[in-house]
Enzyme design. Sequence first.
Site, PDB file in Angstrom:
ATOM      1  N   ASP A   9       0.789  -1.254   0.000  1.00 30.63           N
ATOM      2  CA  ASP A   9       0.000   0.000   0.000  1.00 30.63           C
ATOM      3  C   ASP A   9       0.815   1.297   0.000  1.00 30.63           C
ATOM      4  O   ASP A   9       0.501   2.232   0.755  1.00 30.63           O
ATOM      5  CB  ASP A   9      -0.964   0.014   1.203  1.00 30.63           C
ATOM      6  CG  ASP A   9      -1.980  -1.120   1.175  1.00 30.63           C
ATOM      7  OD1 ASP A   9      -1.944  -1.942   0.242  1.00 30.63           O
ATOM      8  OD2 ASP A   9      -2.813  -1.194   2.105  1.00 30.63           O
ATOM      9  N   ASP A  47      -4.570  -0.813  -1.841  1.00 31.56           N
ATOM     10  CA  ASP A  47      -5.862  -0.666  -1.163  1.00 31.56           C
ATOM     11  C   ASP A  47      -6.814  -0.043  -2.200  1.00 31.56           C
ATOM     12  O   ASP A  47      -6.465   0.971  -2.818  1.00 31.56           O
ATOM     13  CB  ASP A  47      -5.659   0.262   0.049  1.00 31.56           C
ATOM     14  CG  ASP A  47      -6.590  -0.022   1.211  1.00 31.56           C
ATOM     15  OD1 ASP A  47      -6.890  -1.206   1.474  1.00 31.56           O
ATOM     16  OD2 ASP A  47      -7.011   0.948   1.874  1.00 31.56           O
ATOM     17  N   HIS A  53     -17.513   2.715   0.893  1.00 32.10           N
ATOM     18  CA  HIS A  53     -17.074   1.468   1.545  1.00 32.10           C
ATOM     19  C   HIS A  53     -17.442   1.469   3.031  1.00 32.10           C
ATOM     20  O   HIS A  53     -17.408   2.518   3.686  1.00 32.10           O
ATOM     21  CB  HIS A  53     -15.556   1.313   1.374  1.00 32.10           C
ATOM     22  CG  HIS A  53     -15.054  -0.035   1.764  1.00 32.10           C
ATOM     23  ND1 HIS A  53     -14.520  -0.297   3.004  1.00 32.10           N
ATOM     24  CD2 HIS A  53     -15.039  -1.208   1.091  1.00 32.10           C
ATOM     25  CE1 HIS A  53     -14.181  -1.584   3.063  1.00 32.10           C
ATOM     26  NE2 HIS A  53     -14.479  -2.151   1.903  1.00 32.10           N
ATOM     27  N   HIS A  82     -10.696   6.895   1.779  1.00 32.90           N
ATOM     28  CA  HIS A  82      -9.322   6.791   1.252  1.00 32.90           C
ATOM     29  C   HIS A  82      -9.270   5.720   0.167  1.00 32.90           C
ATOM     30  O   HIS A  82     -10.098   4.815   0.133  1.00 32.90           O
ATOM     31  CB  HIS A  82      -8.333   6.440   2.380  1.00 32.90           C
ATOM     32  CG  HIS A  82      -8.577   5.082   2.957  1.00 32.90           C
ATOM     33  ND1 HIS A  82      -9.545   4.836   3.903  1.00 32.90           N
ATOM     34  CD2 HIS A  82      -7.994   3.881   2.694  1.00 32.90           C
ATOM     35  CE1 HIS A  82      -9.550   3.558   4.197  1.00 32.90           C
ATOM     36  NE2 HIS A  82      -8.634   2.933   3.478  1.00 32.90           N
ATOM     37  N   LYS A 107      -7.041  -4.992  -2.989  1.00 38.57           N
ATOM     38  CA  LYS A 107      -7.812  -5.523  -1.860  1.00 38.57           C
ATOM     39  C   LYS A 107      -8.719  -4.438  -1.312  1.00 38.57           C
ATOM     40  O   LYS A 107      -8.474  -3.252  -1.514  1.00 38.57           O
ATOM     41  CB  LYS A 107      -6.855  -6.034  -0.777  1.00 38.57           C
ATOM     42  CG  LYS A 107      -5.936  -4.940  -0.267  1.00 38.57           C
ATOM     43  CD  LYS A 107      -4.928  -5.455   0.724  1.00 38.57           C
ATOM     44  CE  LYS A 107      -4.055  -4.352   1.244  1.00 38.57           C
ATOM     45  NZ  LYS A 107      -4.789  -3.296   1.962  1.00 38.57           N
ATOM     46  N   CYS A 152      -1.941  -2.770   7.654  1.00 41.34           N
ATOM     47  CA  CYS A 152      -1.837  -3.689   6.521  1.00 41.34           C
ATOM     48  C   CYS A 152      -0.546  -4.512   6.523  1.00 41.34           C
ATOM     49  O   CYS A 152      -0.571  -5.695   6.172  1.00 41.34           O
ATOM     50  CB  CYS A 152      -2.042  -2.944   5.223  1.00 41.34           C
ATOM     51  SG  CYS A 152      -3.768  -2.397   5.064  1.00 41.34           S
TER      52      CYS A 152
HETATM   53  C1  VGL Z   1      -4.656   0.626   5.693  1.00 39.93           C
HETATM   54  C2  VGL Z   1      -6.245   1.505   7.081  1.00 39.93           C
HETATM   55  C3  VGL Z   1      -7.211   1.355   6.116  1.00 39.93           C
HETATM   56  C4  VGL Z   1      -3.218   0.252   5.492  1.00 39.93           C
HETATM   57  C5  VGL Z   1      -5.611   0.452   4.715  1.00 39.93           C
HETATM   58  O1  VGL Z   1      -2.756   0.184   4.330  1.00 39.93           O
HETATM   59  O2  VGL Z   1      -2.530   0.011   6.514  1.00 39.93           O
HETATM   60  N1  VGL Z   1      -4.986   1.140   6.873  1.00 39.93           N
HETATM   61  N2  VGL Z   1      -6.880   0.840   4.932  1.00 39.93           N
HETATM   62 ZN    ZN Z   2      -8.315   0.898   3.387  1.00 39.10          ZN
END
Ligand code: VGL
Ligand code: ZN
Length: 198
Positions: A9, A47, A53, A82, A107, A152
Site C-alpha cells: 500500500d 488498497d 465502503h 481513502h 484488496k 496492513c
Molecule cells: C490501511 C487503514 C485502512 C493500510 C488500509 O494500508 O494500513 N490502513 N486501509
Molecule cells: Zn483501506
Amino acid sequence: MTRALIVIDVQNDFCPGGALAVTEGDLIVPGINELMADFDAVILTQDWHPAGHSSFASSHDRRAPMEMIEMPYGPQVLWPDHCIQGSHGALFHPDLTVDRADLIIRKGHNPAIDSYSAFFENDHQTPTGLEGYLRTRGIEDLTMVGLATDFCVNFSAVDAAKLGFRVTVREDLCRGIDLNGSMAAAHAGMAEAGVILA
Ligand code: VGL
Ligand code: ZN
C-alpha cells in the site's frame, strides 16, 4: 529458495498530503526501490475501495474517523474516505518503481468487508488469491515493506506466517499510524506469529 518482496500500500493517500496520511510514509520509497533488485519476484498491494465502503466513517450515521464499530466479522476502525478506486489517492506514490512488479494485488473491493491483509479480508476467511499465486510460483520466503506497519503490513505478515511462509518485515522501510497503542500491539503480534523483525 525463491524470494519475493511484498510492497504494501505505498499509495498517495497513505503519504503526507493524503486522506489517511502516515507520517514519513513517502520517506521509505527510495529504499524500497533499491531493495527490489535483490528479489526474484516483486509484488505490490493496492488498497482499492469502492466509494461508500463500509470501513469509511462517512458511510455510517454520526460516526467520526478513528472510532470503532462492531461489524459482523468483528471490531473495525472507521477510516476517513481513502484509496477510492480510480482516484488520485489510490495511485501508487509517483516515485515508486512499479515497472519491476510481477503482480499487483488489489484488496478492499468488497463494500461490506475491509481488507488489511494481502492474503485474507478482515473476516479472516475470504482469500485474495495471493497465497495461490505464491505457492504456484514456488515462493516460500517473503520480505514485507510499506504502509502502514500496524495495520496492513502487520495483518499481511501475521497471515503469511500462519500460512507457513518465512516472513521478514523490514521495519526501516515501513511506517505506522499508531492508533491507541496499535504499534506496540502489532510488534507483539508479529513476533508471536514468528515474523522476523529486521
Ligand atoms: C490501511 C487503514 C485502512 C493500510 C488500509 O494500508 O494500513 N490502513 N486501509
Ligand atoms: Zn483501506
